[in-house]
Design an enzyme around this catalytic site. Structure first.
Site, mmCIF file in Angstrom:
data_model
loop_
_atom_site.group_PDB
_atom_site.id
_atom_site.type_symbol
_atom_site.label_atom_id
_atom_site.label_comp_id
_atom_site.label_asym_id
_atom_site.label_seq_id
_atom_site.Cartn_x
_atom_site.Cartn_y
_atom_site.Cartn_z
ATOM 1 N N CYS A 186 0.879 -1.387 -0.061
ATOM 2 C CA CYS A 186 -0.130 0.131 -0.066
ATOM 3 C C CYS A 186 0.808 1.189 -0.108
ATOM 4 O O CYS A 186 0.461 2.188 -0.775
ATOM 5 C CB CYS A 186 -0.959 -0.225 1.038
ATOM 6 N N ASP A 187 1.940 1.260 0.644
ATOM 7 C CA ASP A 187 2.958 2.185 0.808
ATOM 8 C C ASP A 187 3.478 2.544 -0.625
ATOM 9 O O ASP A 187 3.399 3.638 -1.353
ATOM 10 C CB ASP A 187 4.140 1.868 1.825
#
Length: 169
Positions: A62-63
């Site tokens: 997600c980062d």
């Protein structure tokens, strides 16, 4: 795989809500911005919206996804807005954005009532998180492109998303 399930690290998960489809009107939402103000779909009227849904900004994939959209946003027309939606608390989203130097993506939280996850067909029942999906929504709030990875732990394919957004801008 039925529309009501998704894979996460190879395990089948139950998805709450009916998955949205291309050509469908995007459901309105009320999410919380990092300054705790409410945000609705109508706040982005007249803009092409890339709605990048992630499980949690504090996970590596997600980062990476959010940083990638932040970087790629610089090559997009001013008529395109990139929204990252998760159930992370707005305070955590703000902290993460500051630490990551993310300034071209607006992070929004579905932490209050999970209505976004349910109405957009993305709430993962077993995890209480949102299923990774990227939507391209046109200026009239119609969904024009959807990217759903085969497994929620995988990154989406960015190029078709960006091409769809550029075509609509």
């Amino acid at each position: 795989m039925s529309p009501a399930t998704a894979k996460f690290k190879g395990n089948e998960m139950t998805i709450q809500g009916k998955p949205l489809e291309v050509g469908q009107k995007a459901p309105d939402f009320e999410l919380t911005a990092t300054d705790l103000s409410p945000r609705r779909l109508s706040d982005y009227k007249g803009k092409v919206k890339i709605v990048s849904v992630v499980l949690s900004l504090d996970t590596s994939t997600c980062d990476t996804q959010t940083r990638a959209f932040n970087e790629k946003a610089s090559g997009l027309d001013d008529e395109v807005v990139v929204l990252t939606v998760s159930v992370d608390l707005p305070f955590a989203q703000k902290r993460w954005c500051g630490a990551a130097g993310v300034d071209r993506v607006e992070c929004l939280s579905d932490y209050k009532d999970h209505n976004f996850g349910k109405s957009w067909g993305l709430r993962v029942q077993e995890l209480g998180l949102l299923a990774r999906t990227v939507f391209v929504v046109d200026k009239d709030d119609v969904i024009r492109h959807i990217e759903r990875p085969d497994d929620l732990s995988q990154e989406p394919d960015y190029e078709p998303v960006l091409a769809a957004a550029k075509k609509l801008a």
